[in-house]
Design a protein around this motif. Structure first.
Motif, PDB file in Angstrom:
ATOM      1  N   MET A 198      24.685  44.824  37.494  1.00 11.67           N
ATOM      2  CA  MET A 198      25.367  43.793  36.745  1.00 11.67           C
ATOM      3  C   MET A 198      25.340  42.458  37.468  1.00 11.67           C
ATOM      4  SD  MET A 198      29.046  44.017  34.965  1.00 11.67           S
ATOM      5  CE  MET A 198      28.933  45.064  33.563  1.00 11.67           C
ATOM      6  N   GLY A 199      25.175  42.479  38.768  1.00  5.74           N
ATOM      7  CA  GLY A 199      25.114  41.227  39.503  1.00  5.74           C
ATOM      8  C   GLY A 199      26.413  40.916  40.205  1.00  5.74           C
ATOM      9  N   ASP A 200      26.350  39.978  41.142  1.00  6.22           N
ATOM     10  CA  ASP A 200      27.526  39.595  41.909  1.00  6.22           C
ATOM     11  C   ASP A 200      28.152  38.369  41.265  1.00  6.22           C
ATOM     12  OD1 ASP A 200      29.446  38.873  43.689  1.00  6.22           O
ATOM     13  OD2 ASP A 200      28.172  38.992  45.457  1.00  6.22           O
ATOM     14  N   PHE A 201      29.139  38.594  40.400  1.00  7.45           N
ATOM     15  CA  PHE A 201      29.781  37.510  39.672  1.00  7.45           C
ATOM     16  C   PHE A 201      30.510  36.558  40.609  1.00  7.45           C
ATOM     17  CE2 PHE A 201      29.907  40.715  36.137  1.00  7.45           C
ATOM     18  CZ  PHE A 201      28.884  40.123  35.430  1.00  7.45           C
ATOM     19  N   SER A 202      31.065  37.075  41.716  1.00  8.37           N
ATOM     20  CA  SER A 202      31.835  36.196  42.592  1.00  8.37           C
ATOM     21  C   SER A 202      30.950  35.111  43.191  1.00  8.37           C
ATOM     22  CB  SER A 202      32.530  36.992  43.702  1.00  8.37           C
ATOM     23  OG  SER A 202      31.596  37.622  44.539  1.00  8.37           O
ATOM     24  N   ARG A 203      29.690  35.418  43.457  1.00  4.00           N
ATOM     25  CA  ARG A 203      28.788  34.397  43.982  1.00  4.00           C
ATOM     26  C   ARG A 203      28.315  33.450  42.895  1.00  4.00           C
ATOM     27  NH1 ARG A 203      26.533  37.371  48.892  1.00  4.00           N
ATOM     28  NH2 ARG A 203      26.659  39.167  47.593  1.00  4.00           N
ATOM     29  N   SER A 204      27.976  33.984  41.735  1.00  4.28           N
ATOM     30  CA  SER A 204      27.415  33.148  40.683  1.00  4.28           C
ATOM     31  C   SER A 204      28.464  32.286  39.999  1.00  4.28           C
ATOM     32  CB  SER A 204      26.678  34.010  39.656  1.00  4.28           C
ATOM     33  OG  SER A 204      27.580  34.880  39.010  1.00  4.28           O
ATOM     34  N   HIS A 205      29.735  32.580  40.193  1.00  5.57           N
ATOM     35  CA  HIS A 205      30.781  31.804  39.552  1.00  5.57           C
ATOM     36  C   HIS A 205      31.799  31.253  40.547  1.00  5.57           C
ATOM     37  CE1 HIS A 205      29.265  32.505  35.587  1.00  5.57           C
ATOM     38  NE2 HIS A 205      29.055  33.744  35.936  1.00  5.57           N
ATOM     39  N   SER A 206      31.393  31.100  41.786  1.00  3.39           N
ATOM     40  CA  SER A 206      32.135  30.379  42.810  1.00  3.39           C
ATOM     41  C   SER A 206      33.493  30.974  43.170  1.00  3.39           C
ATOM     42  CB  SER A 206      32.328  28.917  42.403  1.00  3.39           C
ATOM     43  OG  SER A 206      31.091  28.324  42.181  1.00  3.39           O
ATOM     44  N   LEU A 207      33.584  32.286  43.252  1.00  2.00           N
ATOM     45  CA  LEU A 207      34.777  32.898  43.824  1.00  2.00           C
ATOM     46  C   LEU A 207      34.410  33.367  45.221  1.00  2.00           C
ATOM     47  CD1 LEU A 207      36.429  35.089  41.054  1.00  2.00           C
ATOM     48  CD2 LEU A 207      36.955  32.773  41.718  1.00  2.00           C
ATOM     49  N   PRO A 208      35.342  33.263  46.159  1.00  2.00           N
ATOM     50  CA  PRO A 208      35.042  33.733  47.507  1.00  2.00           C
ATOM     51  C   PRO A 208      34.783  35.235  47.510  1.00  2.00           C
ATOM     52  CG  PRO A 208      37.346  33.059  47.305  1.00  2.00           C
ATOM     53  CD  PRO A 208      36.679  32.737  46.011  1.00  2.00           C
ATOM     54  N   ALA A 209      33.933  35.691  48.424  1.00  2.00           N
ATOM     55  CA  ALA A 209      33.597  37.111  48.502  1.00  2.00           C
ATOM     56  C   ALA A 209      34.853  37.947  48.754  1.00  2.00           C
ATOM     57  CB  ALA A 209      32.562  37.349  49.586  1.00  2.00           C
ATOM     58  N   VAL A 210      35.731  37.486  49.641  1.00  2.00           N
ATOM     59  CA  VAL A 210      37.013  38.156  49.884  1.00  2.00           C
ATOM     60  C   VAL A 210      38.067  37.265  49.261  1.00  2.00           C
ATOM     61  CG1 VAL A 210      38.643  38.990  51.603  1.00  2.00           C
ATOM     62  CG2 VAL A 210      36.177  39.198  51.998  1.00  2.00           C
ATOM     63  N   LEU A 211      38.494  37.635  48.083  1.00  2.00           N
ATOM     64  CA  LEU A 211      39.391  36.805  47.301  1.00  2.00           C
ATOM     65  C   LEU A 211      40.808  36.818  47.858  1.00  2.00           C
ATOM     66  CD1 LEU A 211      39.518  35.054  44.794  1.00  2.00           C
ATOM     67  CD2 LEU A 211      39.965  37.097  43.469  1.00  2.00           C
ATOM     68  N   PHE A 212      41.296  37.994  48.176  1.00  2.00           N
ATOM     69  CA  PHE A 212      42.657  38.149  48.672  1.00  2.00           C
ATOM     70  C   PHE A 212      42.628  39.097  49.858  1.00  2.00           C
ATOM     71  CE2 PHE A 212      46.300  37.268  45.512  1.00  2.00           C
ATOM     72  CZ  PHE A 212      45.758  36.063  45.162  1.00  2.00           C
ATOM     73  N   SER A 213      43.428  38.790  50.855  1.00  2.00           N
ATOM     74  CA  SER A 213      43.584  39.723  51.966  1.00  2.00           C
ATOM     75  C   SER A 213      44.436  40.897  51.468  1.00  2.00           C
ATOM     76  CB  SER A 213      44.291  39.031  53.139  1.00  2.00           C
ATOM     77  OG  SER A 213      45.653  38.785  52.790  1.00  2.00           O
ATOM     78  N   PRO A 214      44.421  42.011  52.174  1.00  2.00           N
ATOM     79  CA  PRO A 214      45.275  43.137  51.754  1.00  2.00           C
ATOM     80  C   PRO A 214      46.750  42.743  51.664  1.00  2.00           C
ATOM     81  CG  PRO A 214      43.676  43.877  53.371  1.00  2.00           C
ATOM     82  CD  PRO A 214      43.551  42.377  53.296  1.00  2.00           C
ATOM     83  N   GLU A 215      47.204  41.863  52.560  1.00  2.00           N
ATOM     84  CA  GLU A 215      48.604  41.419  52.528  1.00  2.00           C
ATOM     85  C   GLU A 215      48.894  40.582  51.281  1.00  2.00           C
ATOM     86  OE1 GLU A 215      47.256  42.530  56.406  1.00  2.00           O
ATOM     87  OE2 GLU A 215      46.530  40.858  55.200  1.00  2.00           O
ATOM     88  N   GLU A 216      47.954  39.702  50.924  1.00  2.00           N
ATOM     89  CA  GLU A 216      48.134  38.882  49.724  1.00  2.00           C
ATOM     90  C   GLU A 216      48.102  39.743  48.464  1.00  2.00           C
ATOM     91  OE1 GLU A 216      46.185  34.585  50.759  1.00  2.00           O
ATOM     92  OE2 GLU A 216      44.830  36.319  50.736  1.00  2.00           O
ATOM     93  N   LEU A 217      47.231  40.724  48.447  1.00  2.00           N
ATOM     94  CA  LEU A 217      47.152  41.622  47.306  1.00  2.00           C
ATOM     95  C   LEU A 217      48.454  42.417  47.160  1.00  2.00           C
ATOM     96  CD1 LEU A 217      45.525  42.635  44.966  1.00  2.00           C
ATOM     97  CD2 LEU A 217      44.369  44.221  46.503  1.00  2.00           C
ATOM     98  N   ASP A 218      49.006  42.878  48.282  1.00  4.00           N
ATOM     99  CA  ASP A 218      50.300  43.573  48.238  1.00  4.00           C
ATOM    100  C   ASP A 218      51.386  42.658  47.684  1.00  4.00           C
ATOM    101  OD1 ASP A 218      49.293  45.956  49.197  1.00  4.00           O
ATOM    102  OD2 ASP A 218      49.862  45.551  51.288  1.00  4.00           O
TER     103      ASP A 218
END
Length: 140
Positions: free
Chosen positions: A1-21
């Motif tokens: 399907m492709g890497d949407f985060s790269r093609s649409h300008s989202l960082p590869a690591v969007l949230f740290s585990p702490e931020e996700l929690d």
């Protein structure tokens, strides 16, 4: 399907585990951070489906609200958080597009399928034709 985060300008690591929690706990600062980090990339992605800026903004808002409400259901074993967000956005965009097509078809039926009587009806007929064409193109 492709890497949407790269093609649409989202960082590869969007949230740290702490931020996700924090997002999972309903933390307002984490939700604002999600919006700040992703709204533009998601809008660019949704525009490819809808080609309508206002509709794309509505879909992105719906996507982010859904992501915040359902953050606890995100499972990292199923893929990246960015990928999860893009799946939500894609589904919301497709639902929006289906809704537009249904509304246009319903309107055509209500008009009784009659031919356009004036410029406004001709424009509506052409818009319906374009929506149907885009929907059929999207089936490929």
């Amino acid at each position: 399907m492709g890497d949407f985060s790269r093609s649409h300008s989202l960082p590869a690591v969007l949230f740290s585990p702490e931020e996700l929690d924090a997002l999972r706990r309903g933390d307002a600062a984490a939700a604002r951070s999600l919006v700040d980090r992703t709204a533009t990339g998601l809008k660019n992605f949704v525009m490819a489906y809808l080609r309508d800026e206002h509709a794309a903004e509505d879909v992105v808002q719906e996507t982010l609200a859904s992501a915040c409400r359902n953050a606890a259901s995100f499972d990292p074993a199923g893929g990246s958080f960015a990928g999860w967000l893009f799946r939500i956005a894609r589904n919301a965009a497709l639902n929006h597009r289906r809704g537009r097509l249904r509304a246009a078809a319903r309107e055509s039926v209500e008009r009784g399928g009659r031919e356009a009587n004036g410029p406004a009806e001709e424009i509506e007929r052409r818009e319906l034709h374009e929506l149907v064409r885009r929907a059929l193109d999207g089936l490929d």
